[in-house]
Design an enzyme around this catalytic site. Structure first.
Site, PDB file in Angstrom:
ATOM      1  N   HIS A 354      -2.397  -7.763 -11.350  1.00 41.91           N
ATOM      2  CA  HIS A 354      -2.459  -6.690 -10.361  1.00 41.91           C
ATOM      3  C   HIS A 354      -1.950  -5.353 -10.852  1.00 41.91           C
ATOM      4  O   HIS A 354      -1.965  -4.380 -10.104  1.00 41.91           O
ATOM      5  CB  HIS A 354      -1.656  -7.060  -9.113  1.00 41.91           C
ATOM      6  CG  HIS A 354      -2.346  -8.046  -8.233  1.00 41.91           C
ATOM      7  ND1 HIS A 354      -3.225  -7.676  -7.244  1.00 41.91           N
ATOM      8  CD2 HIS A 354      -2.302  -9.393  -8.205  1.00 41.91           C
ATOM      9  CE1 HIS A 354      -3.680  -8.744  -6.635  1.00 41.91           C
ATOM     10  NE2 HIS A 354      -3.140  -9.810  -7.198  1.00 41.91           N
ATOM     11  N   LYS A 544       0.310   4.257   2.685  1.00 39.23           N
ATOM     12  CA  LYS A 544       0.401   3.252   1.632  1.00 39.23           C
ATOM     13  C   LYS A 544       1.845   3.254   1.171  1.00 39.23           C
ATOM     14  O   LYS A 544       2.617   4.132   1.555  1.00 39.23           O
ATOM     15  CB  LYS A 544      -0.536   3.575   0.476  1.00 39.23           C
ATOM     16  CG  LYS A 544      -0.409   5.036  -0.013  1.00 39.23           C
ATOM     17  CD  LYS A 544      -1.353   5.367  -1.150  1.00 39.23           C
ATOM     18  CE  LYS A 544      -2.796   5.475  -0.740  1.00 39.23           C
ATOM     19  NZ  LYS A 544      -3.690   4.612  -1.459  1.00 39.23           N
ATOM     20  N   ARG A 545       2.239   2.292   0.342  1.00 38.09           N
ATOM     21  CA  ARG A 545       3.596   2.338  -0.187  1.00 38.09           C
ATOM     22  C   ARG A 545       3.862   3.692  -0.861  1.00 38.09           C
ATOM     23  O   ARG A 545       2.953   4.293  -1.446  1.00 38.09           O
ATOM     24  CB  ARG A 545       3.808   1.194  -1.188  1.00 38.09           C
ATOM     25  CG  ARG A 545       3.989  -0.152  -0.508  1.00 38.09           C
ATOM     26  CD  ARG A 545       5.177  -0.164   0.426  1.00 38.09           C
ATOM     27  NE  ARG A 545       6.407  -0.093  -0.308  1.00 38.09           N
ATOM     28  CZ  ARG A 545       7.175  -1.135  -0.604  1.00 38.09           C
ATOM     29  NH1 ARG A 545       6.837  -2.346  -0.185  1.00 38.09           N
ATOM     30  NH2 ARG A 545       8.280  -0.989  -1.288  1.00 38.09           N
TER      31      ARG A 545
HETATM   32  C1  LIG Z   1      -4.219  -2.249   3.032  1.00 32.63           C
HETATM   33  C2  LIG Z   1      -2.767  -2.085   3.153  1.00 32.63           C
HETATM   34  C3  LIG Z   1      -2.008  -1.671   2.052  1.00 32.63           C
HETATM   35  C4  LIG Z   1      -2.628  -1.322   0.718  1.00 32.63           C
HETATM   36  O1  LIG Z   1      -2.914   0.056   0.716  1.00 32.63           O
HETATM   37  P1  LIG Z   1      -3.297   0.824  -0.648  1.00 32.63           P
HETATM   38  O2  LIG Z   1      -3.737   2.154  -0.157  1.00 32.63           O
HETATM   39  O3  LIG Z   1      -4.403   0.061  -1.274  1.00 32.63           O
HETATM   40  O4  LIG Z   1      -2.065   0.887  -1.461  1.00 32.63           O
HETATM   41  C5  LIG Z   1      -0.656  -1.533   2.206  1.00 32.63           C
HETATM   42  N1  LIG Z   1      -0.053  -1.785   3.384  1.00 32.63           N
HETATM   43  C6  LIG Z   1      -0.747  -2.169   4.475  1.00 32.63           C
HETATM   44  C7  LIG Z   1      -0.025  -2.411   5.749  1.00 32.63           C
HETATM   45  C8  LIG Z   1      -2.120  -2.334   4.396  1.00 32.63           C
HETATM   46  O5  LIG Z   1      -2.804  -2.745   5.475  1.00 32.63           O
END
Ligand SMILES: *Cc1c(COP(=O)(O)O)cnc(C)c1O
Length: 803
Positions: A354, A544-545
């Site tokens: 990943h 996102k994080r």
């Molecule tokens: C889909 C999702 C992520 C992943 O988001 P990215 O933009 O791909 O980093 C992280 N947290 C939650 C709650 C999500 O639903």
């Protein structure tokens, strides 16, 4: 209404009341909404159990192969709406509850989020479980039943505060504890010679007990099991010590066991290097492998046929010790020859990588590993000597041998979990095309040379049930009216919408759905943050994080530049924008937490400045999780996917937004590349350096100071932040963060800034052509059905698992 529906409603009504009385133990007059929620779940669960047992029976009868998905994280979110929708009981449940004066949506909102994951990796595992059941593939998910899971984020004076998430406070009506499925997990001790082989005598042991949650597939086709392990002491209380007055000592063993399943490590894209983490990894991996092999031997007799009946997929390296654990059981318990055991292990195991970020590649100090898992250490050495022998045989040089070794010999010796997983698996996959290509040329280049053909690509996906049908029912129903129902069973059928992209009336209907989703989100965010948003503004979202490579800081600096521009040129025709940010920072990640504070500081200043006249609002949404994602994504106009190229393995947020009709502004990173290929260049806004250009800039020296000082807008914004314009209470708060940009700028924010700012103005231009924007939104929806996790899982099933 058809009479079958009526009969079902009556049946559910009676069932819910019966459950409320006899299992929840409440009279309907005394029942609180929470009691009704529990009654609704248990009623539904009874329907699920029948399908669950039938699914299991079918698998046995077919003598079929099973998929085992091992993951330290499952970010599942709420289950009630998912279960109701996949069973096709939405209308019936709504009607049945109305009899008692209850709204289904109100009950749904009572359910806590099962937040047993950090972000994308954990959410992927949850989407995969749903797709496995939907594709009628027999599968178990294996993980840990964390008592607290991911922390709850509160924002205090703009700063992130971490609180424990107590998702089990009201009990969990979905789960079943399986007292009979329990295994002993050892740690430490010594390895003793015995006969021809050896025997491991652990110094300590805990017991792992299975807790099962049913996972319902689309249209209730199959119900699979998510099996999460909980821990207990073999000897929960030492009575003699307790009676002698040592109350804490008497319970110490139970406390040690509890600590294994207490918290999810809140680290995202960085390895959590503590001993407890390694203990957790071995705990759930050993329990899962023991369970898999017990089931196999019980039903199929011969452990040698394991690869024909079991496909074990490792979600990242967290369960990579599985390779050594399978070997240990085959060699020490089933007395197989080492080489035969290694062949069986390899044919059974697949590994999904990943990340290529060096700080996120797991490795353990060798002395720690050896102390906790002495037998596994021996096995790893033995695998390593075979791997290195093969490498020498094909004439690899010392540099390549060092890169391949399962032991990192540079400095402190460490066990490399990714190399272990690579060596012990028959398949090693990346999660997007670009990421897979980079795996071959960067971290795994030597292993790829030794084992060509192992690396393969499986571009991530998301389940369209949760991420379209359930989170955006209005869009779903508009699409059904327009193109029929085929897309409900096959997301790629959304492509029928392409032919209707010129239909202005349909474009308008879809835009109305978007607007009503924005109105609903605005109301929710007003409650959460107090900020009032204009639903006619462009909703520009980055959730996102929080991580430097994801570059929320790039977005914030551009926000400051835009703020500056709006104030300097009030006469221009600015597009009203709402900038929405959300995400958690790892508790130990200083810069990420500072970026959250900066977002909140900018929000406070901008939102209270009358001179921008409502043209710009900034919101930081606290506690971003799956349930918030389900509200935010359907309301987004613009999806920010702006990571430094080469650093985001895939992303899945990008897919969810496009599926709900947002346009992406993004770099050519992760799955953005494939999204662009599918939606078409004219329906996405791409900017910035490519992964090759990033690598080249880093290799050949890059002078960020020159770049910053050469860009008027960037320089102004960086200086404003640095000098305390947004932090009058602590003028130096962001000085260090901004100095970091001048001095090194590892994430190439400055290098991409002008191109990003220009792309944002291109977004404005497109927004001003609403007809064109709507058309682009339709092409996005139409062309991202391929990013369904059904497609991803079908590829795993065909290429890796052979099921
Ligand atoms: C889909 C999702 C992520 C992943 O988001 P990215 O933009 O791909 O980093 C992280 N947290 C939650 C709650 C999500 O639903």
């Amino acid at each position: 209404m058809p009479s079958r529906t009526n009969a079902k409603i009556e049946q559910l009504e009676a069932k819910i009341l019966d459950v409320l009385r006899h299992r929840v133990g409440k009279d309907e007059r005394a029942a609180k909404t929470h009691d009704w929620f529990t009654a609704a779940v248990l009623s539904l669960r009874d329907e699920i159990i029948d399908k669950w047992m039938e699914s299991t029976r079918r698998t046995y009868d077919a003598g079929g192969k099973r998929v085992y998905y091992l993951s330290l994280e499952f970010l599942i979110g709420r289950l009630l709406r998912d279960a109701i929708s996949n069973l096709g009981l939405g209308r019936e449940m709504e009607q049945a509850l109305r009899t008692y004066g209850l709204e289904l949506s109100a009950l749904e909102d009572l359910e806590p989020d099962a937040a047993l994951g950090n972000g994308g990796l954990g959410r992927l595992a949850a989407c995969f479980m749903e797709s496995l059941a939907s594709l009628d593939i027999p599968a178990y998910g294996y993980g840990i039943r964390y008592v607290n899971g991911m922390f709850r984020q509160r924002i205090d004076d703009g700063w992130q505060v971490e609180l424990p998430e107590t998702w089990l406070a009201h009990g969990n009506p979905w789960e079943f504890e399986r007292r009979e499925s329990c295994y002993r997990i050892g740690y430490g001790g010594e390895v003793i010679a015995k006969g021809d082989g050896v025997e491991w005598h652990p110094a300590e042991a805990v017991e792992a007990t299975a807790v099962d949650t049913p996972v319902v597939g689309w249209r209730g086709k199959r119900v699979n099991t998510l099996r999460l392990w909980t821990a207990s002491a073999l000897d929960p209380i030492k009575l003699d010590a307790f009676n002698a007055g040592d109350h804490i000592g008497a319970l110490a063993e139970q406390m040690r066991a509890d600590s294994l399943v207490r918290v999810l490590y809140p680290a995202d894209s960085s390895a959590a290097g503590q001993e407890l983490r390694l203990r957790q990894e071995y705990f759930f991996t050993s329990a899962s492998i023991q369970d898999i092999i017990r089931r196999h031997v019980q039903y199929h007799g011969d452990v040698r046929t394991l690869p024909d009946k079991a496909a074990i997929q490792l979600n990242d390296t967290h369960p990579a010790v599985a390779v050594a654990e399978i070997m240990r059981l085959l060699v020490d318990h089933y007395a197989l020859e080492f080489d035969e055991a290694l062949d069986i292990t390899r044919r059974t195991v697949g590994y999904t990588n990943h990340t290529l970020l060096p700080e996120a590649l797991e490795s353990w100090p060798l002395p720690l590993f050896e102390r906790l898992l002495p037998r596994h250490m021996q096995i790893i050495y033995a695998i390593n000597s075979r791997v290195l022998r093969e490498a020498r045989k094909i004439g690899m040089d010392d540099g390549e041998i060092a890169a391949i070794s399962l032991i990192d010999e540079g400095g402190d010796r460490r066990v490399r979990m990714a190399n272990l997983a690579f060596a012990g698996a028959h398949s090693v996959n990346g999660v997007a095309g670009l990421h897979t290509d980079l795996m071959k040329t960067t971290v795994f280049s030597s292993l790829h040379k030794l084992y060509p053909g192992k690396i393969n690509n499986k571009t991530n996906g998301v389940t369209p049930r949760r991420w379209l049908q359930q989170c955006n029912p209005a869009l779903t129903s508009t699409l059904r009216d327009a193109i029929g129902d085929a897309f409900l069973d096959d997301a790629e059928q959304l492509s029928a919408l392409n032919a209707l992209a010129g239909d202005a009336a349909l474009g308008e209907r879809i835009a109305e759905v978007k607007r009503s989703n924005k109105v609903a989100l605005a109301a929710h965010l007003k409650d959460l943050t107090g900020v009032r948003l204009n639903p006619d503004a462009l909703f520009d979202v980055q959730v996102k994080r929080i991580h430097e490579y994801k570059r929320q800081l790039l977005n914030l600096v551009e926000t400051v530049a835009l703020y500056d521009q709006i104030r300097s040129h009030p006469e221009r025709d600015w597009v009203p924008r709402v900038k929405i940010f959300g995400g958690k920072a790892a508790s130990s990640y200083h810069n990420a937490k500072l970026i959250i504070k900066l977002a909140n500081d900018i929000a406070r200043r901008v939102n209270s400045d009358p001179s921008v006249g409502g043209l710009l609002k900034v919101v930081f949404v606290p506690n971003y999780n799956v349930s918030l994602a389900e509200r935010i994504i359907p309301a987004a106009d613009l999806s920010e996917q702006i990571s430094t190229a080469g650093m985001e393995a895939s992303g899945t947020g990008n897919m969810k937004f496009a599926l709900n009709g947002a346009l992406t502004i993004g770099t050519l990173d992760g799955a953005n590349v494939e999204i662009k290929d599918r939606v078409g260049d004219e329906n996405i806004i791409i900017f910035g350096l490519t992964a090759d250009e990033v690598a080249e800039k880093r290799a050949n020296g890059y002078n960020p100071r020159e770049v910053i000082e050469g860009s008027y807008e960037l320089h102004q914004a960086v200086e404003a932040i640095s000098s305390g314009v947004f932090s009058p209470d602590d003028k130096n708060r962001y000085k260090g963060l901004m100095d970091g940009l001048y001095e090194s700028d590892w994430f190439l924010l400055a290098a991409d800034f002008d191109s990003y700012a220009a792309a944002q103005r291109e977004v404005d231009r497109r927004w001003n052509d609403q007809k064109g924007w709507r058309k682009s939104a339709m092409h996005n929806i139409a062309n991202v059905g391929w990013f369904s996790s059904d497609r991803t899982i079908a590829e795993y099933a065909k290429d890796i698992w052979k099921v």
